[in-house]
Design a protein around this motif. Structure first.
Motif, PDB file in Angstrom:
ATOM      1  N   GLU A 159       0.819  -1.221   0.000  1.00 53.47           N
ATOM      2  CA  GLU A 159       0.000   0.000   0.000  1.00 53.47           C
ATOM      3  C   GLU A 159       0.858   1.280   0.000  1.00 53.47           C
ATOM      4  O   GLU A 159       0.609   2.219  -0.770  1.00 53.47           O
ATOM      5  N   ALA A 186      -7.460  -4.553  -4.237  1.00 51.87           N
ATOM      6  CA  ALA A 186      -8.312  -4.545  -3.036  1.00 51.87           C
ATOM      7  C   ALA A 186      -8.124  -3.295  -2.180  1.00 51.87           C
ATOM      8  O   ALA A 186      -9.020  -2.948  -1.399  1.00 51.87           O
ATOM      9  N   TYR A 187      -6.982  -2.590  -2.337  1.00 51.30           N
ATOM     10  CA  TYR A 187      -6.807  -1.338  -1.579  1.00 51.30           C
ATOM     11  C   TYR A 187      -7.821  -0.279  -1.995  1.00 51.30           C
ATOM     12  O   TYR A 187      -8.064   0.667  -1.254  1.00 51.30           O
ATOM     13  N   THR A 188      -8.396  -0.452  -3.173  1.00 54.51           N
ATOM     14  CA  THR A 188      -9.500   0.415  -3.613  1.00 54.51           C
ATOM     15  C   THR A 188     -10.546   0.544  -2.511  1.00 54.51           C
ATOM     16  O   THR A 188     -11.075   1.632  -2.267  1.00 54.51           O
ATOM     17  N   HIS A 189     -10.835  -0.598  -1.890  1.00 54.57           N
ATOM     18  CA  HIS A 189     -11.999  -0.695  -0.994  1.00 54.57           C
ATOM     19  C   HIS A 189     -11.645  -0.470   0.473  1.00 54.57           C
ATOM     20  O   HIS A 189     -12.521  -0.522   1.326  1.00 54.57           O
ATOM     21  N   THR A 190     -10.367  -0.246   0.749  1.00 52.91           N
ATOM     22  CA  THR A 190      -9.933  -0.145   2.158  1.00 52.91           C
ATOM     23  C   THR A 190      -9.086   1.082   2.464  1.00 52.91           C
ATOM     24  O   THR A 190      -8.970   1.456   3.632  1.00 52.91           O
ATOM     25  N   SER A 191      -8.457   1.673   1.441  1.00 53.46           N
ATOM     26  CA  SER A 191      -7.334   2.563   1.737  1.00 53.46           C
ATOM     27  C   SER A 191      -7.699   4.051   1.722  1.00 53.46           C
ATOM     28  O   SER A 191      -7.774   4.687   0.659  1.00 53.46           O
ATOM     29  N   ILE A 192      -7.847   4.592   2.927  1.00 55.32           N
ATOM     30  CA  ILE A 192      -8.016   6.040   3.057  1.00 55.32           C
ATOM     31  C   ILE A 192      -6.682   6.727   2.761  1.00 55.32           C
ATOM     32  O   ILE A 192      -6.641   7.853   2.272  1.00 55.32           O
ATOM     33  N   PHE A 228     -18.637  -5.808  -0.207  1.00 54.18           N
ATOM     34  CA  PHE A 228     -17.438  -5.139   0.323  1.00 54.18           C
ATOM     35  C   PHE A 228     -16.620  -4.470  -0.771  1.00 54.18           C
ATOM     36  O   PHE A 228     -15.735  -3.676  -0.479  1.00 54.18           O
ATOM     37  N   ARG A 229     -16.932  -4.772  -2.038  1.00 53.54           N
ATOM     38  CA  ARG A 229     -16.222  -4.106  -3.141  1.00 53.54           C
ATOM     39  C   ARG A 229     -16.979  -2.876  -3.643  1.00 53.54           C
ATOM     40  O   ARG A 229     -16.553  -2.227  -4.600  1.00 53.54           O
ATOM     41  N   SER A 244     -15.420   2.580  -3.066  1.00 53.19           N
ATOM     42  CA  SER A 244     -14.093   2.848  -3.621  1.00 53.19           C
ATOM     43  C   SER A 244     -13.589   4.157  -3.047  1.00 53.19           C
ATOM     44  O   SER A 244     -14.113   5.229  -3.366  1.00 53.19           O
ATOM     45  N   TYR A 245     -12.575   4.058  -2.186  1.00 49.37           N
ATOM     46  CA  TYR A 245     -11.992   5.278  -1.614  1.00 49.37           C
ATOM     47  C   TYR A 245     -11.245   6.075  -2.675  1.00 49.37           C
ATOM     48  O   TYR A 245     -11.436   7.282  -2.804  1.00 49.37           O
TER      49      TYR A 245
END
Ligand code: DQA
Length: 146
Positions: A55, A79-85, A112-113, A116-117
């Motif tokens: 990341e 997957a960082y699309t969905h988690t990474s502020i 969960f997808r 998108s942050y």
């Protein structure tokens, strides 16, 4: 000097071609890079294509895109699309236009997808077109970004 578009790829995208081919197809990331290089040449652009499973590396590369004066950044953050502020903040911290790319259509997949942050800071999103999502995003970068 030729304008450069950064093409950043996040986790597990190094396994394209082998990874869940029923979702992501059989085209490898190297093949996508080759296709994009050809298209970029036609458009009078250069691409700098990279992949990492980390990341913070994606954060560093977003900063670098700005520092190096890249024309735009195409990013498939996986997957960082969905988690990474952190990625959202990095995209907001730079003035380089960020364009979001996905092979699949995450909003038509597991819930969960659906968030998108990075998409919150993206000028546009191209998704659901397989490798063509990258081509469409590059063409958008060439035509819509000064
Ligand atoms: C992806 C979609 C993400 O949800 C997933 O985690 C990926 C690939 C895509 O290109 O379709 O790794 O970004």
């Amino acid at each position: 000097m030729t304008d450069t578009v950064y093409v950043l790829n996040g986790p597990n995208l190094n396994l394209l071609g082998l990874r869940e081919p029923e979702i992501y197809g059989r085209t490898t990331l190297d093949e996508i890079a080759g296709m994009l290089e050809d298209r970029a040449r036609d458009l009078g652009l250069a691409i700098d294509m990279r992949q990492t499973n980390h990341e913070g590396m994606l954060v560093d590369w977003l900063h670098e895109a700005q520092a190096e004066g890249a024309k735009a950044v195409l990013i498939n953050a996986g997957a960082y699309t969905h988690t990474s502020i952190a990625l959202l903040d990095a995209a907001r911290a730079i003035t380089t236009p960020v364009i979001e790319v996905h092979l699949s259509h995450p909003k038509e997949r597991e819930e969960f997808r659906h968030i998108s942050y990075i998409g919150m800071a993206a000028a546009r999103t191209f998704e659901g077109h397989g490798p063509d999502s990258y081509r469409l995003a590059l063409e958008y970068a060439a035509s819509a970004v000064d």
